[in-house]
Scaffold this active site. Sequence first.
Site, PDB file in Angstrom:
ATOM      1  N   GLU A  95     -11.780   6.142  -7.038  1.00  0.00           N
ATOM      2  CA  GLU A  95     -12.607   5.217  -7.800  1.00  0.00           C
ATOM      3  C   GLU A  95     -14.091   5.409  -7.482  1.00  0.00           C
ATOM      4  OE1 GLU A  95     -10.544   1.211  -9.307  1.00  0.00           O
ATOM      5  OE2 GLU A  95     -11.654   0.922  -7.479  1.00  0.00           O
ATOM      6  N   HIS A 112       9.778  19.181   2.034  1.00  0.00           N
ATOM      7  CA  HIS A 112      11.003  19.570   1.335  1.00  0.00           C
ATOM      8  C   HIS A 112      10.921  19.235  -0.149  1.00  0.00           C
ATOM      9  CE1 HIS A 112      13.124  20.536   5.129  1.00  0.00           C
ATOM     10  NE2 HIS A 112      12.158  19.750   5.590  1.00  0.00           N
ATOM     11  N   LYS A 166      -8.521  -1.996 -20.090  1.00  0.00           N
ATOM     12  CA  LYS A 166      -8.524  -3.466 -20.180  1.00  0.00           C
ATOM     13  C   LYS A 166      -8.941  -3.894 -21.583  1.00  0.00           C
ATOM     14  CE  LYS A 166      -9.878  -4.425 -15.403  1.00  0.00           C
ATOM     15  NZ  LYS A 166     -10.973  -4.915 -14.579  1.00  0.00           N
TER      16      LYS A 166
HETATM   17  O1  PA5 Z   1     -12.362  -1.491  -5.912  1.00  0.00           O
HETATM   18  C1  PA5 Z   1     -12.453  -2.273  -6.847  1.00  0.00           C
HETATM   19  O2  PA5 Z   1     -13.506  -2.862  -7.107  1.00  0.00           O
HETATM   20  C2  PA5 Z   1     -11.255  -2.581  -7.732  1.00  0.00           C
HETATM   21  O3  PA5 Z   1     -10.151  -1.836  -7.362  1.00  0.00           O
HETATM   22  C3  PA5 Z   1     -10.898  -4.061  -7.636  1.00  0.00           C
HETATM   23  O4  PA5 Z   1     -10.640  -4.383  -6.312  1.00  0.00           O
HETATM   24  C4  PA5 Z   1      -9.696  -4.392  -8.511  1.00  0.00           C
HETATM   25  O5  PA5 Z   1      -9.938  -4.012  -9.839  1.00  0.00           O
HETATM   26  C5  PA5 Z   1      -9.378  -5.884  -8.440  1.00  0.00           C
HETATM   27  O6  PA5 Z   1     -10.467  -6.636  -8.851  1.00  0.00           O
HETATM   28  P1  PA5 Z   1     -10.571  -8.171  -8.514  1.00  0.00           P
HETATM   29  O7  PA5 Z   1     -10.607  -8.342  -7.040  1.00  0.00           O
HETATM   30  O8  PA5 Z   1     -11.840  -8.625  -9.179  1.00  0.00           O
HETATM   31  O9  PA5 Z   1      -9.353  -8.844  -9.113  1.00  0.00           O
END
Ligand code: PA5
Length: 420
Positions: free
Chosen positions: A270, A291, A405
């Site tokens: 990310e 394996h 989303k």
């Molecule tokens: O690293 C990040 O920002 C994302 O993975 C969020 O943690 C994830 O989308 C969850 O978001 P939130 O905590 O707002 O529900």
Amino acid sequence: MIDFKCDYRKYISTEEFGKRVADTRHYIAKIQQDDFGGWLDLPINYDKDEFARIKEAAKRINDSSDYLVCIGIGGSYLGHRAVIEALGGERGRTKILYAGNSLSARGLESVLTQIGDKDFSVNVISKSGTTTEPAVAFRVLKAKLVEKYGADEAAKRIYATTDANKGALHDEAIAKGYESFVVPDNIGGRYSVLTAVGLLAIAVAGVDIDRLMDGAEEERAALISDGGRAAEYAVLRNVMLENGYNIEVLANFEPNFMYFNEWWKQLFGESEGKDGKGIFPASVVYSTDLHSMGQYMQEGRRELFETFVEIANEYDAIMVPQSDENLDGLRYLEGRKLDAICKVANQATREAHLNGGVPVMEIILPALDERAIGALIYFFELSCALSALTLGVNPFNQPGVEAYKTRMFELLGKPGYDKK
Ligand code: PA5
């Protein structure tokens, strides 16, 4: 505390490597000034009152609940699961269950079945307070809590970890009087495991969170001035990419590290995968995966490099027993510790893959305990941010996550989204 090794000379000269590592130093100041750089000084600058409240809440949950259901996704889920499982799982009465990390009805049904008529509490974690997966799971689990305990007692069994000032979860927590913990504004989800996001569940599991923070603090002290080994790892990842190795496989020999691998993949994937750039993060757990994926690692397309996470000290449990019959031909292993054999398998794998054309790096923990895991978290967070900045991308945003989303909301008919 965390050691890093790589024989990089085939890919970059020692002089150029030293220069590039030194050049990353200015990124540390840049992170410090970034609106999302709060994790950098977190080990020496966290809310001690909240930390104490987390421990008290953990005790209350342990006293009252067979299960704590942690509801959250991505950075609001993977970190605590990674730490708890790496350290061998829950140590006390309360077992941790996870919900809201998918939209699978079967997954949520299985959590409800596991809870059955046992006592449980819920920690709902969402920085934005509006993420669909945890919000849906929270609604379902809240209904079960209210049905079992009534509205007042249910509210006492809900712990909300969210933004200090805004969001649907924040507003509900105020309205219903849930005990609340804060996701700091200046720390993004995937860098938040050492905040209340991760610490409540980790404390409920019986892990010593003081020692976890101590490990992170010690690692921070080692890295903060010039990036140290984290800068070396960050630079070499980019050197590998420049040499055509665009997949990094994180490898270890501990099945309990499976969720640590998942946390690491989120952190790097990310943080770096944007603007058409980034190393694709993958993972294996050996020797199991030798394996299955071992064949590909040894002889498949030569576009991957491998980073081994290793534990230096030897674990004493389990030795290969003597046998007069020796029907299995294992006499040569008799009296040897299983962990020592595992470490030889680790070395053999590294050497074989290196000979097969896979560049190999090693990240070494002194032991598998709270301090080392705290240190490893800090090491990876810093190396990830440095690596992303070296690559030329913003380590702290995730604009690409919005695309699915938006389309999902359109298809589901969420108000404000036109159905196309
Ligand atoms: O690293 C990040 O920002 C994302 O993975 C969020 O943690 C994830 O989308 C969850 O978001 P939130 O905590 O707002 O529900």
